[in-house]
Write a protein that holds these residues in place. Sequence first.
Motif, PDB file in Angstrom:
ATOM      1  N   GLU A  12       0.838  -1.200   0.000  1.00  0.00           N
ATOM      2  CA  GLU A  12       0.000   0.000   0.000  1.00  0.00           C
ATOM      3  C   GLU A  12       0.872   1.248   0.000  1.00  0.00           C
ATOM      4  O   GLU A  12       1.434   1.631   1.019  1.00  0.00           O
ATOM      5  N   GLY A  13       1.016   1.875  -1.153  1.00  0.00           N
ATOM      6  CA  GLY A  13       1.774   3.116  -1.232  1.00  0.00           C
ATOM      7  C   GLY A  13       3.277   2.912  -1.181  1.00  0.00           C
ATOM      8  O   GLY A  13       3.797   1.814  -1.438  1.00  0.00           O
ATOM      9  N   VAL A  14       3.979   3.993  -0.834  1.00  0.00           N
ATOM     10  CA  VAL A  14       5.437   3.988  -0.803  1.00  0.00           C
ATOM     11  C   VAL A  14       5.941   4.614   0.488  1.00  0.00           C
ATOM     12  O   VAL A  14       5.195   5.288   1.199  1.00  0.00           O
ATOM     13  N   HIS A  15       7.208   4.379   0.765  1.00  0.00           N
ATOM     14  CA  HIS A  15       7.880   5.011   1.896  1.00  0.00           C
ATOM     15  C   HIS A  15       9.057   5.831   1.384  1.00  0.00           C
ATOM     16  O   HIS A  15       9.824   5.373   0.529  1.00  0.00           O
ATOM     17  N   SER A  75      26.932  -3.865   3.823  1.00  0.00           N
ATOM     18  CA  SER A  75      25.756  -3.726   4.673  1.00  0.00           C
ATOM     19  C   SER A  75      24.999  -2.443   4.330  1.00  0.00           C
ATOM     20  O   SER A  75      25.567  -1.484   3.796  1.00  0.00           O
ATOM     21  N   VAL A  76      23.712  -2.452   4.643  1.00  0.00           N
ATOM     22  CA  VAL A  76      22.832  -1.326   4.320  1.00  0.00           C
ATOM     23  C   VAL A  76      21.935  -1.042   5.518  1.00  0.00           C
ATOM     24  O   VAL A  76      21.355  -1.956   6.108  1.00  0.00           O
ATOM     25  N   VAL A  77      21.828   0.238   5.884  1.00  0.00           N
ATOM     26  CA  VAL A  77      20.897   0.689   6.922  1.00  0.00           C
ATOM     27  C   VAL A  77      19.814   1.517   6.245  1.00  0.00           C
ATOM     28  O   VAL A  77      20.101   2.303   5.331  1.00  0.00           O
ATOM     29  N   ARG A  78      18.564   1.349   6.669  1.00  0.00           N
ATOM     30  CA  ARG A  78      17.461   2.122   6.112  1.00  0.00           C
ATOM     31  C   ARG A  78      16.796   2.959   7.196  1.00  0.00           C
ATOM     32  O   ARG A  78      16.707   2.545   8.347  1.00  0.00           O
ATOM     33  N   HIS A  79      16.344   4.128   6.808  1.00  0.00           N
ATOM     34  CA  HIS A  79      15.530   4.974   7.693  1.00  0.00           C
ATOM     35  C   HIS A  79      14.315   5.450   6.912  1.00  0.00           C
ATOM     36  O   HIS A  79      14.454   6.118   5.872  1.00  0.00           O
ATOM     37  N   VAL A  80      13.128   5.114   7.385  1.00  0.00           N
ATOM     38  CA  VAL A  80      11.888   5.549   6.748  1.00  0.00           C
ATOM     39  C   VAL A  80      11.436   6.855   7.401  1.00  0.00           C
ATOM     40  O   VAL A  80      11.298   6.939   8.620  1.00  0.00           O
ATOM     41  N   LYS A  81      11.217   7.864   6.583  1.00  0.00           N
ATOM     42  CA  LYS A  81      10.835   9.192   7.071  1.00  0.00           C
ATOM     43  C   LYS A  81       9.613   9.092   7.978  1.00  0.00           C
ATOM     44  O   LYS A  81       8.580   8.541   7.600  1.00  0.00           O
ATOM     45  N   GLU A  89       4.352   6.708   6.544  1.00  0.00           N
ATOM     46  CA  GLU A  89       5.365   7.166   7.484  1.00  0.00           C
ATOM     47  C   GLU A  89       5.965   6.004   8.266  1.00  0.00           C
ATOM     48  O   GLU A  89       5.302   5.017   8.558  1.00  0.00           O
ATOM     49  N   GLY A  90       7.233   6.164   8.635  1.00  0.00           N
ATOM     50  CA  GLY A  90       7.899   5.188   9.477  1.00  0.00           C
ATOM     51  C   GLY A  90       7.747   5.520  10.943  1.00  0.00           C
ATOM     52  O   GLY A  90       7.231   6.580  11.307  1.00  0.00           O
ATOM     53  N   ASP A  91       8.247   4.621  11.801  1.00  0.00           N
ATOM     54  CA  ASP A  91       8.080   4.769  13.244  1.00  0.00           C
ATOM     55  C   ASP A  91       9.375   4.597  14.024  1.00  0.00           C
ATOM     56  O   ASP A  91       9.345   4.591  15.253  1.00  0.00           O
ATOM     57  N   ILE A  92      10.499   4.440  13.343  1.00  0.00           N
ATOM     58  CA  ILE A  92      11.739   4.082  14.031  1.00  0.00           C
ATOM     59  C   ILE A  92      12.785   5.170  13.846  1.00  0.00           C
ATOM     60  O   ILE A  92      13.012   5.665  12.733  1.00  0.00           O
ATOM     61  N   GLU A 116      11.429  16.196   8.789  1.00  0.00           N
ATOM     62  CA  GLU A 116      11.769  15.683  10.119  1.00  0.00           C
ATOM     63  C   GLU A 116      12.648  16.682  10.876  1.00  0.00           C
ATOM     64  O   GLU A 116      12.577  16.763  12.108  1.00  0.00           O
ATOM     65  N   THR A 117      13.483  17.416  10.146  1.00  0.00           N
ATOM     66  CA  THR A 117      14.377  18.373  10.775  1.00  0.00           C
ATOM     67  C   THR A 117      13.602  19.540  11.375  1.00  0.00           C
ATOM     68  O   THR A 117      14.082  20.219  12.286  1.00  0.00           O
ATOM     69  N   GLU A 118      12.386  19.772  10.883  1.00  0.00           N
ATOM     70  CA  GLU A 118      11.533  20.826  11.430  1.00  0.00           C
ATOM     71  C   GLU A 118      10.764  20.359  12.664  1.00  0.00           C
ATOM     72  O   GLU A 118      10.050  21.161  13.284  1.00  0.00           O
ATOM     73  N   ILE A 119      10.898  19.088  13.011  1.00  0.00           N
ATOM     74  CA  ILE A 119      10.217  18.512  14.175  1.00  0.00           C
ATOM     75  C   ILE A 119      11.280  18.271  15.238  1.00  0.00           C
ATOM     76  O   ILE A 119      12.045  17.306  15.166  1.00  0.00           O
TER      77      ILE A 119
END
Length: 295
Positions: free
Chosen positions: A103-106, A117-123, A137-140, A158-161
Amino acid sequence: MSNSLTVAAAQFEMREVDGFDAFARQVRGLLDRTDGADLVVLPELFTAALFTARPGWRADPVGELSRIADYTDDYGALFQDAARTRGQVIVAGSHLVRAPDGEGVHNTAFVFFPDGSVVRHVKTHIFPAEAGWGTGEGDILAPFRVGSVTVGVSICYETEIPEVATVLARKGAELIVSPSYTFTPAGFWRVRHCAQARAIENQVYVVHCPTTGDPGAPLSPGRGRSSVLGPCDTGFAPDGVLAEAAPDTQDVITARLDLDLLHENRRTGAATTHTDRRRRAPVYRDYAEELLAGL
């Protein structure tokens, strides 16, 4: 020996491309200007340039931007190879990725390491306009290590939060990287001013790297100039700006971050906000209901 990390912000300019190969050539040319950097940061959704690879793209609605997710495997292969061959950790901006549930995209930041190795961060906080692309939206919020340095990712809005950077700093972040894609000068300055505020209030370094370029409608233009920021205090530039790119064009800036200086500033700086925010935690608990209202 000084504890340091050399960082580069690779400010990408969106251009019309006729396929992924043309996009990849532009990326490689930009990375070639980051020699000597341990950590390279690219902008948010700079892969939007791939929207232009389809013939007749100018007639397509921007709501179809999610189709750039079709290039995720190519994008991953490009940067895995670049990180390995260049021996650099690459925060490859962010890219739209199909959500696991279909459902949708991140809006996802990928961090590629030389060892594969790869690290991911979901906005975690999407800008209102992103909702029209079907973006979830992500939660981590989870920092990662580059050598001895703890790094967090904060994508654009995110930088504005403030809470995002606060959590990352509480988890040990000494550097926050902020890829962004802002459509107007006002949007750029919102993120830039907030990035500087996050550096001051958490006593961290921030690398802000915006997407630039204007391939034309329906894509929004990218506005801004990359910067490497620190606290506005003794030992740093008075305005907190360690390095700054040319505005609204493709450019690369590099800076060496002195982590010993940062930690000394946390102990003895004129404004010891990193410590003082923790010191007054009992006061915040008294207002926890107001702070968390509606959450």
